[in-house]
Motif scaffolding. Structure first.
Motif, short mmCIF file in Angstrom:
data_model
loop_
_atom_site.label_atom_id
_atom_site.label_comp_id
_atom_site.label_asym_id
_atom_site.label_seq_id
_atom_site.Cartn_x
_atom_site.Cartn_y
_atom_site.Cartn_z
N ARG A 188 45.43 44.39 39.70
CA ARG A 188 44.89 44.80 40.97
C ARG A 188 45.47 46.13 41.00
O ARG A 188 44.95 47.36 41.60
CB ARG A 188 44.85 44.19 42.03
CG ARG A 188 44.17 44.40 43.32
CD ARG A 188 44.76 43.87 44.52
NE ARG A 188 46.13 44.12 44.98
CZ ARG A 188 46.62 43.75 45.96
NH1 ARG A 188 46.00 42.86 46.69
NH2 ARG A 188 47.96 44.06 46.21
N LEU B 12 47.14 38.73 38.18
CA LEU B 12 46.07 39.36 39.05
C LEU B 12 46.62 40.43 39.76
O LEU B 12 45.94 41.50 39.94
CB LEU B 12 45.37 38.11 39.66
CG LEU B 12 44.96 36.80 39.07
CD1 LEU B 12 44.50 35.76 40.07
CD2 LEU B 12 43.60 37.72 38.11
N ILE C 217 40.54 42.87 34.03
CA ILE C 217 40.69 41.97 34.93
C ILE C 217 40.49 42.59 36.33
O ILE C 217 39.98 41.70 37.33
CB ILE C 217 42.22 41.70 34.76
CG1 ILE C 217 42.34 40.92 33.22
CG2 ILE C 217 42.47 40.49 35.87
CD1 ILE C 217 43.80 40.47 33.10
N THR D 64 34.35 39.43 41.66
CA THR D 64 34.59 38.05 42.28
C THR D 64 34.76 37.81 43.72
O THR D 64 34.19 37.13 44.44
CB THR D 64 35.41 36.95 41.24
OG1 THR D 64 34.93 37.14 39.90
CG2 THR D 64 35.35 35.50 41.98
N VAL D 65 35.92 38.83 44.17
CA VAL D 65 36.29 38.70 45.40
C VAL D 65 35.56 39.57 46.50
O VAL D 65 35.35 39.05 47.69
CB VAL D 65 37.70 38.82 45.55
CG1 VAL D 65 38.17 38.66 46.88
CG2 VAL D 65 38.57 37.63 44.57
N GLU E 119 36.97 32.34 33.99
CA GLU E 119 36.86 31.94 35.55
C GLU E 119 37.31 30.61 35.69
O GLU E 119 38.18 30.31 36.70
CB GLU E 119 35.51 32.26 35.96
CG GLU E 119 35.56 32.66 37.51
CD GLU E 119 34.37 33.21 37.85
OE1 GLU E 119 33.21 32.70 37.68
OE2 GLU E 119 34.16 34.52 38.09
N GLU F 164 36.79 42.45 37.03
CA GLU F 164 36.31 40.93 37.42
C GLU F 164 36.88 40.47 38.69
O GLU F 164 36.17 39.79 39.36
CB GLU F 164 36.87 40.13 36.02
CG GLU F 164 36.14 40.26 34.99
CD GLU F 164 36.44 39.14 33.84
OE1 GLU F 164 37.04 38.51 34.06
OE2 GLU F 164 36.30 39.56 32.56
N LEU F 165 37.98 40.73 39.03
CA LEU F 165 38.52 40.42 40.29
C LEU F 165 37.93 40.87 41.60
O LEU F 165 37.50 40.17 42.59
CB LEU F 165 40.04 40.62 40.18
CG LEU F 165 40.92 40.13 41.51
CD1 LEU F 165 40.96 38.56 41.71
CD2 LEU F 165 42.37 40.77 41.57
N LYS F 166 37.65 42.13 41.61
CA LYS F 166 36.98 42.91 42.53
C LYS F 166 35.49 42.48 42.65
O LYS F 166 34.97 42.18 43.72
CB LYS F 166 37.02 44.55 42.29
CG LYS F 166 36.33 45.19 43.27
CD LYS F 166 36.06 46.63 42.93
CE LYS F 166 37.56 47.50 42.80
NZ LYS F 166 37.50 48.82 42.77
N PRO G 26 47.91 38.28 47.49
CA PRO G 26 46.80 37.53 46.57
C PRO G 26 47.12 36.14 46.41
O PRO G 26 46.05 35.20 46.51
CB PRO G 26 46.63 38.51 45.44
CG PRO G 26 47.23 39.77 45.86
CD PRO G 26 48.35 39.47 46.83
#
Length: 303
Positions: free
Chosen positions: A282, A278, A11, A18-19, A231, A14-16, A54
């Motif tokens: 992170r 999330l 996760i 996408t953002v 997503e 994927e977060l890193k 976030p």
């Protein structure tokens, strides 16, 4: 335990991606030693807390896009020049990089980011569907985009931050004062610097706001965005939550009919759960840690 560790890492990656595009570019935040940053804020200040949350930033970001779309000239610029439909992730990464750099980065890094955006703005001009000319470096448009954005960020924070961490009325005014220099550096004028000034500004500009076909199309696009099923699920949750951050008149103008009971009893709890997941994935922010190290380091001695 290994399954949880693997899930958390997946996760987080994927977060890193996408953002932040997979690269946090920590050199923007690490130095030079002792640099206070453009906003001259410290950990714990309102701007640091709001822009460092976030869930508040993600929901507030989606709300800001919907609110900004109600200005026909601002929306014309996005519709005719932005690549948000062909490369929505790239647009998200660029926006996130701008906000994190101007908030937590060194002053040279923030100035560099602002200069880049100003160069881009000089090329964004044209004619809206109603025949009016527009240009992205118009001070009035810049003030609108900034005010819609930061008021949405603050609404997201005040809704999704733990109750004990939410800002007081005085701290909300401080937040608006602390973030105003970014808008002014971009060319905005008469930037609201308190909650009362923001409220008065929105009342003044509201007669000029309306949902054009391009605005409604952008909202439909956002609600269906996502490269994968997971997503799309997360974006759907965040978009539903962001609807609850909009003023009633903005929801009505955009034709969004989502009952208050659904917004409060379903959208908010689900978004809170997703946001906490999330944040868990992170872990402690590497960007915040780098900024703290920079600010705590003694500046080099002259000579």
């Amino acid at each position: 335990m290994e399954v949880l560790v693997g899930l958390r890492a997946r996760i987080a990656d994927e977060l890193k991606a996408t953002v932040h595009g997979g690269d946090l570019r920590l050199e923007r935040y690490e130095g030079p030693p002792g640099d206070p940053g453009l906003l001259k804020i410290a950990p714990g200040d309102p701007a640091w807390r709001v822009h460092g949350h976030p869930t508040g930033m993600l929901t507030g970001g989606f709300a800001a896009l919907m609110l900004q779309s109600l200005h026909p000239l601002a929306m014309a610029g996005v519709d005719q020049h932005s690549d948000f439909r062909s490369d929505p992730v790239g647009r998200l990464i660029a926006t996130a990089r701008f906000i994190t750099t101007t908030t937590f980065g060194s002053e040279p890094a923030a100035r560099q980011e602002i200069a880049l955006v100003r160069r881009i703005h000089t090329r964004v001009r044209g004619t809206a569907a109603d025949g009016r000319p527009y240009r992205a470096d118009d001070p009035e448009l810049l003030t609108w985009v900034h005010t819609a954005e930061v008021s949405s960020f603050l609404a997201g924070y005040q809704t999704y931050a733990p109750r004990r961490a939410r800002l007081t009325l005085s701290e909300c005014d401080t937040y608006y004062r602390q973030v105003a220099p970014v808008a002014e550096a971009l060319g905005a004028r008469k930037v609201p610097r308190s909650s009362r000034e923001v409220e008065r500004y929105l009342c003044r500009i509201r007669p000029r706001l309306r949902a054009t076909p391009a605005a409604r199309d952008s909202v439909r696009f956002l609600r269906g965005f996502g490269r994968t099923a997971r997503e799309r699920m997360v974006v759907g949750v965040l978009m539903n939550a962001s609807v609850g951050l909009l003023p009633d008149w903005a929801r009505a103008e955009l034709g969004i009919r989502r009952p208050a009971a659904v917004r409060s009893c379903w959208d908010r709890p689900v978004a809170t759960a997703v946001g906490r997941t999330l944040e868990w994935a992170r872990g402690p922010s590497e960007i915040h840690a780098a900024a703290r190290r920079r600010m705590a380091s003694p500046p080099p001695m002259d000579g």
